[in-house]
Scaffold this motif. Sequence first.
Motif, PDB file in Angstrom:
ATOM      1  N   GLU A  47      81.723  46.532  82.963  1.00 36.16           N
ATOM      2  CA  GLU A  47      82.823  46.001  83.787  1.00 36.16           C
ATOM      3  C   GLU A  47      82.337  44.902  84.736  1.00 36.16           C
ATOM      4  O   GLU A  47      83.032  43.917  84.985  1.00 36.16           O
ATOM      5  CB  GLU A  47      83.476  47.140  84.589  1.00 36.16           C
ATOM      6  N   GLY A  48      81.126  45.068  85.273  1.00 38.37           N
ATOM      7  CA  GLY A  48      80.590  44.122  86.233  1.00 38.37           C
ATOM      8  C   GLY A  48      80.258  42.757  85.663  1.00 38.37           C
ATOM      9  O   GLY A  48      79.987  41.817  86.427  1.00 38.37           O
ATOM     10  N   HIS A  49      80.277  42.632  84.345  1.00 36.35           N
ATOM     11  CA  HIS A  49      80.040  41.318  83.744  1.00 36.35           C
ATOM     12  C   HIS A  49      81.258  40.399  83.894  1.00 36.35           C
ATOM     13  O   HIS A  49      81.125  39.182  83.782  1.00 36.35           O
ATOM     14  CB  HIS A  49      79.724  41.452  82.248  1.00 36.35           C
ATOM     15  N   PHE A  50      82.426  40.979  84.122  1.00 41.20           N
ATOM     16  CA  PHE A  50      83.671  40.214  84.020  1.00 41.20           C
ATOM     17  C   PHE A  50      84.357  39.946  85.360  1.00 41.20           C
ATOM     18  O   PHE A  50      85.174  39.041  85.438  1.00 41.20           O
ATOM     19  CB  PHE A  50      84.669  40.955  83.112  1.00 41.20           C
ATOM     20  N   ARG A  51      84.047  40.725  86.393  1.00 38.33           N
ATOM     21  CA  ARG A  51      84.737  40.601  87.680  1.00 38.33           C
ATOM     22  C   ARG A  51      83.768  40.148  88.755  1.00 38.33           C
ATOM     23  O   ARG A  51      82.732  40.788  88.975  1.00 38.33           O
ATOM     24  CB  ARG A  51      85.349  41.941  88.079  1.00 38.33           C
ATOM     25  N   SER A  52      84.097  39.075  89.447  1.00 35.31           N
ATOM     26  CA  SER A  52      83.199  38.550  90.467  1.00 35.31           C
ATOM     27  C   SER A  52      82.973  39.545  91.600  1.00 35.31           C
ATOM     28  O   SER A  52      81.847  39.671  92.103  1.00 35.31           O
ATOM     29  CB  SER A  52      83.747  37.237  91.017  1.00 35.31           C
ATOM     30  N   ASP A  53      84.027  40.267  91.996  1.00 34.96           N
ATOM     31  CA  ASP A  53      83.864  41.217  93.096  1.00 34.96           C
ATOM     32  C   ASP A  53      82.938  42.360  92.714  1.00 34.96           C
ATOM     33  O   ASP A  53      82.065  42.761  93.487  1.00 34.96           O
ATOM     34  CB  ASP A  53      85.217  41.738  93.566  1.00 34.96           C
ATOM     35  N   LEU A  54      83.091  42.871  91.498  1.00 34.82           N
ATOM     36  CA  LEU A  54      82.241  43.968  91.049  1.00 34.82           C
ATOM     37  C   LEU A  54      80.809  43.487  90.799  1.00 34.82           C
ATOM     38  O   LEU A  54      79.844  44.213  91.081  1.00 34.82           O
ATOM     39  CB  LEU A  54      82.833  44.590  89.776  1.00 34.82           C
ATOM     40  N   MET A  55      80.672  42.271  90.299  1.00 32.56           N
ATOM     41  CA  MET A  55      79.338  41.695  90.116  1.00 32.56           C
ATOM     42  C   MET A  55      78.616  41.590  91.460  1.00 32.56           C
ATOM     43  O   MET A  55      77.435  41.941  91.578  1.00 32.56           O
ATOM     44  CB  MET A  55      79.444  40.313  89.463  1.00 32.56           C
ATOM     45  N   ALA A  56      79.333  41.139  92.487  1.00 31.53           N
ATOM     46  CA  ALA A  56      78.738  41.026  93.814  1.00 31.53           C
ATOM     47  C   ALA A  56      78.412  42.401  94.397  1.00 31.53           C
ATOM     48  O   ALA A  56      77.360  42.592  95.031  1.00 31.53           O
ATOM     49  CB  ALA A  56      79.679  40.263  94.741  1.00 31.53           C
ATOM     50  N   LEU A 134      78.436  36.729  97.719  1.00 36.30           N
ATOM     51  CA  LEU A 134      77.157  37.241  98.196  1.00 36.30           C
ATOM     52  C   LEU A 134      76.575  36.359  99.305  1.00 36.30           C
ATOM     53  O   LEU A 134      76.077  36.871 100.309  1.00 36.30           O
ATOM     54  CB  LEU A 134      76.175  37.339  97.032  1.00 36.30           C
ATOM     55  N   SER A 135      76.644  35.062  99.121  1.00 42.05           N
ATOM     56  CA  SER A 135      76.052  34.155 100.112  1.00 42.05           C
ATOM     57  C   SER A 135      76.805  34.215 101.435  1.00 42.05           C
ATOM     58  O   SER A 135      76.208  34.058 102.505  1.00 42.05           O
ATOM     59  CB  SER A 135      76.029  32.722  99.570  1.00 42.05           C
ATOM     60  N   ARG A 136      78.099  34.435 101.375  1.00 44.39           N
ATOM     61  CA  ARG A 136      78.888  34.514 102.608  1.00 44.39           C
ATOM     62  C   ARG A 136      78.691  35.841 103.339  1.00 44.39           C
ATOM     63  O   ARG A 136      78.643  35.877 104.574  1.00 44.39           O
ATOM     64  CB  ARG A 136      80.362  34.315 102.288  1.00 44.39           C
ATOM     65  N   SER A 137      78.568  36.921 102.587  1.00 46.93           N
ATOM     66  CA  SER A 137      78.482  38.242 103.226  1.00 46.93           C
ATOM     67  C   SER A 137      77.065  38.581 103.682  1.00 46.93           C
ATOM     68  O   SER A 137      76.883  39.421 104.562  1.00 46.93           O
ATOM     69  CB  SER A 137      78.979  39.326 102.266  1.00 46.93           C
ATOM     70  N   ASN A 138      76.053  37.914 103.094  1.00 49.74           N
ATOM     71  CA  ASN A 138      74.656  38.236 103.422  1.00 49.74           C
ATOM     72  C   ASN A 138      73.838  36.948 103.501  1.00 49.74           C
ATOM     73  O   ASN A 138      73.001  36.676 102.633  1.00 49.74           O
ATOM     74  CB  ASN A 138      74.060  39.166 102.358  1.00 49.74           C
ATOM     75  N   PRO A 139      74.045  36.135 104.519  1.00 48.97           N
ATOM     76  CA  PRO A 139      73.411  34.812 104.560  1.00 48.97           C
ATOM     77  C   PRO A 139      71.902  34.828 104.680  1.00 48.97           C
ATOM     78  O   PRO A 139      71.254  33.807 104.420  1.00 48.97           O
ATOM     79  CB  PRO A 139      74.059  34.152 105.784  1.00 48.97           C
ATOM     80  N   ASP A 140      71.303  35.963 105.079  1.00 49.52           N
ATOM     81  CA  ASP A 140      69.849  36.029 105.228  1.00 49.52           C
ATOM     82  C   ASP A 140      69.137  36.474 103.948  1.00 49.52           C
ATOM     83  O   ASP A 140      67.906  36.552 103.917  1.00 49.52           O
ATOM     84  CB  ASP A 140      69.467  36.982 106.362  1.00 49.52           C
ATOM     85  N   VAL A 141      69.915  36.811 102.925  1.00 48.58           N
ATOM     86  CA  VAL A 141      69.336  37.274 101.653  1.00 48.58           C
ATOM     87  C   VAL A 141      69.543  36.184 100.606  1.00 48.58           C
ATOM     88  O   VAL A 141      70.670  35.712 100.419  1.00 48.58           O
ATOM     89  CB  VAL A 141      69.994  38.588 101.189  1.00 48.58           C
ATOM     90  N   ASP A 194      76.778  25.355  94.281  1.00 46.46           N
ATOM     91  CA  ASP A 194      77.982  25.134  95.092  1.00 46.46           C
ATOM     92  C   ASP A 194      78.506  26.450  95.651  1.00 46.46           C
ATOM     93  O   ASP A 194      79.078  26.484  96.753  1.00 46.46           O
ATOM     94  CB  ASP A 194      79.079  24.470  94.256  1.00 46.46           C
ATOM     95  N   GLY A 195      78.313  27.529  94.899  1.00 50.31           N
ATOM     96  CA  GLY A 195      78.748  28.837  95.357  1.00 50.31           C
ATOM     97  C   GLY A 195      77.815  29.484  96.360  1.00 50.31           C
ATOM     98  O   GLY A 195      78.126  30.548  96.900  1.00 50.31           O
ATOM     99  N   GLY A 196      76.661  28.879  96.592  1.00 50.81           N
ATOM    100  CA  GLY A 196      75.752  29.416  97.597  1.00 50.81           C
ATOM    101  C   GLY A 196      74.432  29.922  97.075  1.00 50.81           C
ATOM    102  O   GLY A 196      73.663  30.526  97.839  1.00 50.81           O
ATOM    103  N   ALA A 197      74.125  29.711  95.798  1.00 53.47           N
ATOM    104  CA  ALA A 197      72.827  30.140  95.276  1.00 53.47           C
ATOM    105  C   ALA A 197      71.709  29.425  96.024  1.00 53.47           C
ATOM    106  O   ALA A 197      71.743  28.204  96.202  1.00 53.47           O
ATOM    107  CB  ALA A 197      72.730  29.857  93.780  1.00 53.47           C
ATOM    108  N   SER A 198      70.714  30.194  96.457  1.00 51.72           N
ATOM    109  CA  SER A 198      69.579  29.643  97.205  1.00 51.72           C
ATOM    110  C   SER A 198      68.523  29.068  96.279  1.00 51.72           C
ATOM    111  O   SER A 198      67.726  28.210  96.684  1.00 51.72           O
ATOM    112  CB  SER A 198      68.923  30.738  98.051  1.00 51.72           C
TER     113      SER A 198
END
Length: 343
Positions: A47-56, A134-141, A194-198
């Motif tokens: 399921e986590g392959h298809f939904r961005s929220d579940l993937m995060a 992920l980048s928005r909720s955990n900016p230090d990771v 663009d989505g926040g990948a470091s």
Amino acid sequence: MSLSPKERLLDTLAKKKVDRPPVVCTGGMMNAAIVDVMNRTGHTLPEGHFRSDLMAELATDVNQDTGFENFGIPFCMTVEAEVLGSEIDFGTLACEPKIAREPFATNAQVQFRDIDKLLDSGRIRQVAEAALLLSRSNPDVPVIGSITGPVSTAASIVDPMNFLKELHKKREDSHRVLDYVSDFLISFARLLVDGGASAICIGDPTATGEILGPRMFQEYAVTYLNKVIDGIHATGVPVLVHICGEMKAVKSSIPQLHSDAISTDAFVNLKALKEEYPQLTTMGNLSTFLLELGEPDKVSRHTAGLVRDGIDIISPACGLSTASSILNIQAMTQTVKDGGRGW
């Protein structure tokens, strides 16, 4: 020195002094969404392959449960192949997705579609949205966006045996396909940034010395990995590259790669590689067989050895089994955080 996980990884990749090595698992071919984690949290694959929220959510679970100091997405190596036309078996909770059928028999048959339209198909946007969450909720990771390398992606859309033969016999067709695939991979990686990948990690398991040999590795793997790396570097983020196999046949080509770190399989003596090519930032390379089948104390001892050897970034050597023990992974990550003193 007090560094956040993101600062520690980015400083390491920039060759700055840090307090200790980062310990990471990049996603993609190094997927740490193991059964132990998924059973505990209820955030599961496929399921986590298809939904961005579940993937995060699952990437967050992995970070919290394992001790790895990053978020690694996606959890497979089939995102690109699906968009380019391959039929995918999406697997189960315990079995990762794989290519069920390639759409093209030969390189000459590959259809070159508009890349901007490709970016709106398959799971591309879901992975990019997960990076953003992920980048928005955990900016230090650090969020590491993992993409499949050009040779492996091409071999996932063309019958792989024919593809490998045509690298020798039909070079013009082969270069045309790899150039197209590389342009697509750059565009996908830029969406992740663009989505926040470091950082972006490229895993290219088909591009090994054992499969390609030194001449084909130089002509195809180095050429197109560097094209993708340069395209990603233009966004301002660092790039890690994982090279599978023993690497003896192609070792002299490795310093020609433009990546900010080189990750290797467990066969490779990373200490010796670092001594021979001190300009390399080394990453790896704890045996994934040990992580699956070993005991925590042995995992800790081997991890401590990597820390003593001065390996710059500690990570699993290659693909993690979904059956890997959470205790073994925790022994690995905690040993690094304890400065290599053992568990």
